[in-house]
Design a protein around this motif. Structure first.
Motif, PDB file in Angstrom:
ATOM      1  N   LEU A  81      53.754 -79.540 -69.748  1.00 28.77           N
ATOM      2  CA  LEU A  81      52.811 -79.700 -68.639  1.00 28.77           C
ATOM      3  C   LEU A  81      53.539 -80.054 -67.359  1.00 28.77           C
ATOM      4  N   GLN A  82      54.477 -80.975 -67.461  1.00 30.72           N
ATOM      5  CA  GLN A  82      55.246 -81.396 -66.300  1.00 30.72           C
ATOM      6  C   GLN A  82      55.991 -80.218 -65.689  1.00 30.72           C
ATOM      7  N   HIS A  83      56.580 -79.414 -66.538  1.00 39.98           N
ATOM      8  CA  HIS A  83      57.304 -78.247 -66.054  1.00 39.98           C
ATOM      9  C   HIS A  83      56.359 -77.288 -65.336  1.00 39.98           C
ATOM     10  N   ALA A  84      55.203 -77.074 -65.919  1.00 38.50           N
ATOM     11  CA  ALA A  84      54.226 -76.168 -65.317  1.00 38.50           C
ATOM     12  C   ALA A  84      53.739 -76.699 -63.974  1.00 38.50           C
ATOM     13  N   GLU A  85      53.570 -77.990 -63.882  1.00 35.85           N
ATOM     14  CA  GLU A  85      53.100 -78.599 -62.629  1.00 35.85           C
ATOM     15  C   GLU A  85      54.136 -78.408 -61.511  1.00 35.85           C
ATOM     16  N   ASP A  86      55.387 -78.645 -61.848  1.00 31.92           N
ATOM     17  CA  ASP A  86      56.442 -78.426 -60.860  1.00 31.92           C
ATOM     18  C   ASP A  86      56.525 -76.958 -60.469  1.00 31.92           C
ATOM     19  N   HIS A  87      56.303 -76.098 -61.447  1.00 31.25           N
ATOM     20  CA  HIS A  87      56.412 -74.673 -61.188  1.00 31.25           C
ATOM     21  C   HIS A  87      55.263 -74.172 -60.314  1.00 31.25           C
ATOM     22  N   MET A  88      54.121 -74.810 -60.416  1.00 34.82           N
ATOM     23  CA  MET A  88      53.005 -74.448 -59.537  1.00 34.82           C
ATOM     24  C   MET A  88      53.369 -74.709 -58.078  1.00 34.82           C
ATOM     25  N   LEU A  89      54.024 -75.837 -57.836  1.00 34.41           N
ATOM     26  CA  LEU A  89      54.465 -76.136 -56.470  1.00 34.41           C
ATOM     27  C   LEU A  89      55.432 -75.074 -55.980  1.00 34.41           C
ATOM     28  N   LEU A  90      56.356 -74.701 -56.835  1.00 32.03           N
ATOM     29  CA  LEU A  90      57.329 -73.666 -56.480  1.00 32.03           C
ATOM     30  C   LEU A  90      56.631 -72.346 -56.155  1.00 32.03           C
ATOM     31  N   LEU A  91      55.725 -71.931 -57.039  1.00 29.80           N
ATOM     32  CA  LEU A  91      55.081 -70.627 -56.875  1.00 29.80           C
ATOM     33  C   LEU A  91      54.114 -70.613 -55.693  1.00 29.80           C
ATOM     34  N   SER A 137      61.551 -67.787 -50.772  1.00 29.71           N
ATOM     35  CA  SER A 137      62.372 -67.156 -51.798  1.00 29.71           C
ATOM     36  C   SER A 137      63.689 -67.892 -52.053  1.00 29.71           C
ATOM     37  N   VAL A 138      64.343 -68.346 -51.001  1.00 28.81           N
ATOM     38  CA  VAL A 138      65.619 -69.032 -51.186  1.00 28.81           C
ATOM     39  C   VAL A 138      65.419 -70.368 -51.891  1.00 28.81           C
ATOM     40  N   GLU A 139      64.362 -71.058 -51.533  1.00 30.25           N
ATOM     41  CA  GLU A 139      64.060 -72.323 -52.207  1.00 30.25           C
ATOM     42  C   GLU A 139      63.787 -72.103 -53.696  1.00 30.25           C
ATOM     43  N   ARG A 140      63.082 -71.032 -54.000  1.00 32.12           N
ATOM     44  CA  ARG A 140      62.777 -70.755 -55.408  1.00 32.12           C
ATOM     45  C   ARG A 140      64.043 -70.468 -56.198  1.00 32.12           C
ATOM     46  N   VAL A 141      64.903 -69.638 -55.633  1.00 31.85           N
ATOM     47  CA  VAL A 141      66.125 -69.282 -56.342  1.00 31.85           C
ATOM     48  C   VAL A 141      67.037 -70.492 -56.485  1.00 31.85           C
ATOM     49  N   ALA A 142      67.111 -71.312 -55.441  1.00 27.24           N
ATOM     50  CA  ALA A 142      67.920 -72.527 -55.520  1.00 27.24           C
ATOM     51  C   ALA A 142      67.400 -73.439 -56.625  1.00 27.24           C
ATOM     52  N   ALA A 143      66.097 -73.606 -56.690  1.00 29.65           N
ATOM     53  CA  ALA A 143      65.499 -74.448 -57.734  1.00 29.65           C
ATOM     54  C   ALA A 143      65.781 -73.876 -59.114  1.00 29.65           C
ATOM     55  N   PHE A 144      65.707 -72.563 -59.203  1.00 26.97           N
ATOM     56  CA  PHE A 144      65.998 -71.919 -60.486  1.00 26.97           C
ATOM     57  C   PHE A 144      67.429 -72.183 -60.922  1.00 26.97           C
ATOM     58  N   LEU A 145      68.353 -72.032 -60.009  1.00 27.96           N
ATOM     59  CA  LEU A 145      69.759 -72.243 -60.339  1.00 27.96           C
ATOM     60  C   LEU A 145      70.011 -73.685 -60.784  1.00 27.96           C
ATOM     61  N   TYR A 154      59.799 -64.860 -63.169  1.00 30.97           N
ATOM     62  CA  TYR A 154      59.677 -66.312 -63.345  1.00 30.97           C
ATOM     63  C   TYR A 154      59.340 -66.985 -62.019  1.00 30.97           C
ATOM     64  N   LEU A 155      59.934 -66.465 -60.947  1.00 31.07           N
ATOM     65  CA  LEU A 155      59.797 -67.102 -59.629  1.00 31.07           C
ATOM     66  C   LEU A 155      58.700 -66.496 -58.764  1.00 31.07           C
ATOM     67  N   ASP A 212      78.387 -75.620 -54.447  1.00 28.60           N
ATOM     68  CA  ASP A 212      77.882 -76.661 -53.558  1.00 28.60           C
ATOM     69  C   ASP A 212      76.468 -77.059 -53.974  1.00 28.60           C
ATOM     70  N   ARG A 213      76.410 -77.955 -54.956  1.00 26.76           N
ATOM     71  CA  ARG A 213      75.092 -78.379 -55.445  1.00 26.76           C
ATOM     72  C   ARG A 213      74.299 -79.092 -54.360  1.00 26.76           C
ATOM     73  N   LYS A 214      74.973 -79.758 -53.476  1.00 26.64           N
ATOM     74  CA  LYS A 214      74.271 -80.471 -52.399  1.00 26.64           C
ATOM     75  C   LYS A 214      73.476 -79.501 -51.536  1.00 26.64           C
ATOM     76  N   GLN A 215      74.093 -78.367 -51.276  1.00 25.92           N
ATOM     77  CA  GLN A 215      73.409 -77.371 -50.468  1.00 25.92           C
ATOM     78  C   GLN A 215      72.167 -76.846 -51.180  1.00 25.92           C
ATOM     79  N   LEU A 216      72.301 -76.637 -52.478  1.00 24.14           N
ATOM     80  CA  LEU A 216      71.155 -76.185 -53.252  1.00 24.14           C
ATOM     81  C   LEU A 216      70.069 -77.258 -53.292  1.00 24.14           C
ATOM     82  N   LEU A 217      70.502 -78.496 -53.460  1.00 20.53           N
ATOM     83  CA  LEU A 217      69.537 -79.591 -53.489  1.00 20.53           C
ATOM     84  C   LEU A 217      68.802 -79.717 -52.160  1.00 20.53           C
TER      85      LEU A 217
END
Lengths: 227, 227
Positions: A133-143, A148-156, A181-182, A216-221
């Motif tokens: 459920l938690q994963h789905a809730e976070d994914h709703m925010l993403l979707l 697009s860049v934020e989604r891919v960064a989150a995916f990575l 998925y995204l 550069d994980r900081k950049q992705l974060l």
DNA sequence: CGGGGGCTTGAGGCCACTCAACGATAGTGG
DNA sequence: CCACTATCGTTGAGTGGCCTCAAGCCCCCG
């Protein structure tokens, strides 16, 4: 495809343990393994849920389809993940192996029998469901709200966390899978990856494009501006 | 805002019953009511989850925010709905009253105490969590793969189902709320409603635009091409 | 070597977003 | 009772991000 009874008694990442049971607790629970070739359906949406699954090797995608073929992947199941756990009687997703995959099977019926008597087991079922459920809730925010860049960064970052460890992560899924998925197209995913690569956040390794090193994980974060 | 102890002993839509408990079973569970004015925060994301809530009157939105203000509403809670039920210690959404709202409160701690002993109660917790999960899974498909008219049609059908009964449904939430639920902007929601109205699928009643009569459910269902 | 699948990249189009204006309604205070 | 204001909803014009369509490359594999 072949079926065989699980022989190894190493009590390591064991389905029984995941459910809060020790091997000796319940001899009722049958534990068998099953291997799927790449791209094979494990179960279909709305099929009766007879088994619960755990990925031993490989990777699985769970998705829903619209009648015109649009696909939304709800989750990827990687090594160790349990999937196909339903509370109702029918599966709510279709599950397919992404690559050659081995799963452990548990009869749902036997699990339910145990759960009725054992509070620990049912408690673990609740924990697993909550995690989904938690994963789905976070994914709703993403979707619903990320570009697009934020989604891919989150995916990575998610894959980096879940593929646990290796400096270079080797993605089992195609660009199309990532896109579905995204909530994007495969071209948009590719362009976002290119932008991140050009920005120095990551690099492709080898000649296949599925091996990625996060530089550069900081950049992705920074793209993962949660709340 | 005022607090008062629940006086009515009518065992009708009673929180205890929802959890699978009869009133007599457990005197530990405190059951109080609380009223919120329109637009009041009930709890915030990441706050410790001390209570579980049930809507007695009114309506509630649960949402997540990104740091720049983008908002994704994960669910609307209508009369009778239970929300704020967490397995972990912290709330994963912010909850706000949409209109003047009265809720019943149950101390989470007391619920957990009961759950440990009572298999029926924990089974009901699992069922509720599964229901939330199912909703989130369907919503991922909507957010990831449906266009604006399909989203609005699905929303109307959901509200029609959940507002149960009345021929004319009176939506408590604004266009912005609907938009943030559907991953759109309020203008796009408005345009989609206009298109559906011009297509004869629905009609506005009264001078406020929140009272809607569904004229052609079949047409709306045609947009809801699930699998 | 030919063929196919997966990935990238470019050109153009469309759907939803942004910005803005306007009307209607409800609440407020004189 | 009537301004006055704030909020909400609709509608229009223009923009932009993602999608669509297409071409081309690389790698794998027969």
């Amino acid at each position: 495809m072949f079926v065989r009874i699980a022989k190894d008694q190493t009590p390591r990442p064991n389905s029984l343990h995941e459910f809060g049971m020790t091997s000796g607790t319940n001899p009722l629970v049958s534990l068998i393994e099953f291997a799927y070739k790449k791209g094979t359906e494990i179960y279909g949406e709305k099929e009766p849920a007879e088994y619960v699954y755990q990925v031993k090797n490989g990777a699985v995608r769970s998705y829903k389809l619209l009648s015109d073929g649009r696909r939304q992947i709800g989750a990827f199941h990687l090594v160790g993940d349990i999937f196909g756990l339903e509370n109702g009687n029918a599966h709510r997703f279709t599950a397919e192996s992404i690559i050659e995959t081995t799963v452990r099977l548990i009869k749902r019926h036997s699990l339910e029998t145990v759960a009725e008597c054992d509070a620990v087991v049912i408690h673990n079922l609740l924990n697993m469901t909550t995690k989904s459920l938690q994963h789905a809730e976070d994914h709703m925010l993403l979707l619903g709200r990320k570009d697009s860049v934020e989604r891919v960064a989150a995916f990575l970052l998610e894959m980096d966390r879940r593929l646990a460890g290796a400096d270079i992560m080797s993605l089992p899924m195609s660009r199309r899978d990532i896109a579905d998925y995204l909530g994007l197209t495969l071209e948009t995913v590719s362009r976002a990856l290119t932008r991140l690569r050009q920005g120095g956040a990551l690099d492709f390794i080898g000649n296949t494009q599925r091996e990625i090193r996060l530089l550069d994980r900081k950049q992705l974060l920074a793209f993962d501006l949660k709340s």
